[in-house]
Design a protein around this motif. Sequence first.
Motif, short mmCIF file in Angstrom:
data_model
loop_
_atom_site.label_atom_id
_atom_site.label_comp_id
_atom_site.label_asym_id
_atom_site.label_seq_id
_atom_site.Cartn_x
_atom_site.Cartn_y
_atom_site.Cartn_z
N GLY A 176 0.61 -1.35 0.00
CA GLY A 176 -0.10 0.08 -0.13
C GLY A 176 0.99 1.41 -0.15
N LEU A 177 2.04 1.12 0.42
CA LEU A 177 2.87 2.20 0.83
C LEU A 177 4.02 2.60 -0.33
CD1 LEU A 177 2.89 2.74 4.63
CD2 LEU A 177 1.37 3.85 2.72
N CYS A 178 4.40 1.59 -1.06
CA CYS A 178 5.59 1.55 -1.80
C CYS A 178 5.02 1.31 -3.32
CB CYS A 178 6.65 0.40 -1.43
SG CYS A 178 7.18 0.89 0.19
N GLU A 179 5.61 2.00 -3.97
CA GLU A 179 5.54 1.91 -5.64
C GLU A 179 6.46 1.05 -6.05
OE1 GLU A 179 3.62 2.29 -9.02
OE2 GLU A 179 3.09 3.22 -7.37
N PRO A 180 6.30 -0.34 -6.48
CA PRO A 180 7.06 -1.14 -6.88
C PRO A 180 8.10 -1.00 -8.01
CG PRO A 180 5.02 -2.02 -7.11
CD PRO A 180 4.69 -0.68 -6.90
N GLY A 181 9.41 -1.30 -7.91
CA GLY A 181 10.50 -0.63 -8.60
C GLY A 181 10.86 0.77 -8.34
N GLU A 182 10.31 1.52 -7.73
CA GLU A 182 10.78 2.96 -7.60
C GLU A 182 10.95 3.28 -6.08
OE1 GLU A 182 7.96 5.59 -9.32
OE2 GLU A 182 7.61 4.49 -11.10
N GLU A 183 10.29 2.67 -5.02
CA GLU A 183 10.49 3.10 -3.83
C GLU A 183 11.09 1.96 -2.81
OE1 GLU A 183 7.15 6.33 -3.51
OE2 GLU A 183 6.58 4.43 -3.05
N SER A 184 11.23 2.44 -1.75
CA SER A 184 12.28 1.32 -0.90
C SER A 184 11.92 1.23 0.46
CB SER A 184 13.60 1.49 -0.84
OG SER A 184 13.81 2.94 -0.20
N ILE A 185 12.19 0.08 1.12
CA ILE A 185 12.17 0.04 2.71
C ILE A 185 13.44 0.04 3.41
CG2 ILE A 185 9.71 -1.02 2.47
CD1 ILE A 185 11.15 -3.62 3.50
N LEU A 186 13.61 0.12 4.53
CA LEU A 186 14.60 0.07 5.36
C LEU A 186 14.65 -0.81 6.44
CD1 LEU A 186 17.49 1.30 6.08
CD2 LEU A 186 16.35 2.81 7.66
N ILE A 187 15.54 -1.77 6.51
CA ILE A 187 15.54 -2.75 7.74
C ILE A 187 16.94 -2.84 8.32
CG2 ILE A 187 13.91 -4.31 6.84
CD1 ILE A 187 16.28 -6.22 6.05
N CYS A 188 17.25 -3.21 9.39
CA CYS A 188 18.40 -3.19 10.31
C CYS A 188 18.65 -4.66 10.77
CB CYS A 188 18.28 -2.28 11.48
SG CYS A 188 17.70 -0.57 11.19
N PRO A 189 19.52 -5.51 9.84
CA PRO A 189 20.03 -6.65 10.03
C PRO A 189 20.84 -6.72 11.12
CG PRO A 189 20.60 -5.89 7.80
CD PRO A 189 19.91 -4.89 8.45
N PRO A 190 20.78 -7.96 11.61
CA PRO A 190 20.00 -9.06 11.72
C PRO A 190 18.68 -8.71 12.17
CG PRO A 190 21.38 -9.38 13.35
CD PRO A 190 21.98 -8.21 12.78
N THR A 191 17.41 -9.26 11.33
CA THR A 191 16.24 -8.71 11.87
C THR A 191 15.48 -9.76 11.22
OG1 THR A 191 14.57 -7.01 11.59
CG2 THR A 191 16.01 -7.41 9.61
N PHE A 192 14.13 -9.59 11.57
CA PHE A 192 13.06 -10.49 11.12
C PHE A 192 13.04 -10.66 9.43
CE2 PHE A 192 7.96 -11.28 10.52
CZ PHE A 192 8.28 -12.50 10.75
N GLY A 193 12.99 -12.05 9.01
CA GLY A 193 13.03 -12.23 7.60
C GLY A 193 11.89 -11.77 6.75
N MET A 194 10.65 -11.75 7.17
CA MET A 194 9.36 -11.42 6.52
C MET A 194 9.60 -9.73 5.99
SD MET A 194 7.90 -13.98 6.06
CE MET A 194 6.41 -13.08 5.10
N TYR A 195 10.29 -9.13 6.56
CA TYR A 195 10.42 -7.77 5.94
C TYR A 195 10.97 -7.96 4.52
CZ TYR A 195 10.10 -6.66 10.81
OH TYR A 195 9.84 -6.70 12.19
N ALA A 196 12.17 -8.68 4.27
CA ALA A 196 12.81 -8.56 3.15
C ALA A 196 11.92 -9.60 2.10
CB ALA A 196 14.24 -9.56 3.28
N VAL A 197 11.37 -10.57 2.73
CA VAL A 197 10.47 -11.55 1.81
C VAL A 197 9.44 -10.69 1.21
CG1 VAL A 197 8.66 -13.44 1.91
CG2 VAL A 197 10.87 -13.46 2.94
N GLY A 198 8.60 -9.60 2.04
CA GLY A 198 7.48 -8.71 1.54
C GLY A 198 8.14 -7.94 0.47
N ALA A 199 9.21 -7.32 0.79
CA ALA A 199 10.04 -6.26 -0.34
C ALA A 199 10.33 -7.00 -1.56
CB ALA A 199 11.35 -5.98 0.27
N ALA A 200 10.84 -8.23 -1.55
CA ALA A 200 10.90 -9.23 -2.73
C ALA A 200 9.91 -9.45 -3.76
CB ALA A 200 12.00 -10.34 -2.51
N LEU A 201 8.84 -9.83 -2.73
CA LEU A 201 7.67 -10.41 -3.54
C LEU A 201 6.84 -9.10 -4.21
CD1 LEU A 201 6.03 -12.41 -0.70
CD2 LEU A 201 6.94 -13.18 -3.09
N LEU A 202 7.03 -7.92 -3.81
CA LEU A 202 6.37 -6.76 -4.18
C LEU A 202 7.37 -5.88 -5.02
CD1 LEU A 202 4.31 -6.26 -1.12
CD2 LEU A 202 3.28 -7.08 -3.28
N ASN A 203 8.68 -6.37 -5.23
CA ASN A 203 9.35 -5.68 -6.15
C ASN A 203 9.71 -4.20 -5.38
OD1 ASN A 203 11.14 -5.19 -8.27
ND2 ASN A 203 9.65 -4.13 -9.65
#
Length: 191
Positions: A40-67
């Motif tokens: 809902g908040l990110c335009e695929p292929g244009e916008e990004s999310i930030l995480i601080c590893p080591p962290t919960f893996g689902m953040y990266a999975v969600g980003a990858a699934l939604l480009n």
Amino acid sequence: YPDPLQGDLKAAIGQWKKVPPSQLFLDNGSDAIIQLLIMGLCEPGEESILICPPTFGMYAVGAALLNVELETVPLTPQFQLDVRAILDAVHPKMKLCFIPNPNNPSANWFSKTDLQTIAENFPGLLVIDEAYAEFSPDDSALSWALEYPNVMVLQTFSKAQGMAGARLGMGFARETLINDLNTIKPPYNLN
């Protein structure tokens, strides 16, 4: 069909958590809320999310699934947030920052001062994922979701309540964000 907005359940949870039901979003676990936020908040292929590893893996999975681009600022060697590096990494196309507190997998609790500094300076949505909050002696940031316009707190029934099979995740945020999520969620997202 079940109530698409889970009115009775939200009223009960709202009483328990001392939060207005209008500032509560429910979905099939926190994983589904994470994915819905990215969608809902990110335009695929244009916008990004930030995480601080080591962290919960689902953040990266969600980003990858939604480009959606995944940007990282690692935790310090002491497994703490590098607040300066997080804020230095911010740019206009960064829409979300996910921080589990206590952290998953390192199990440490982050400083409230550090989280507050990020909340006050991050221009996108800061998501504080409190899946393990009941196992920490520190206070929840739940009240922040009602005070800060750019903070959402996630909690779950999977850990302390031992109800992972129920697949019930809770998101607490300002009413406008909850309304936006209700607009884009599947109509009967909980059975």
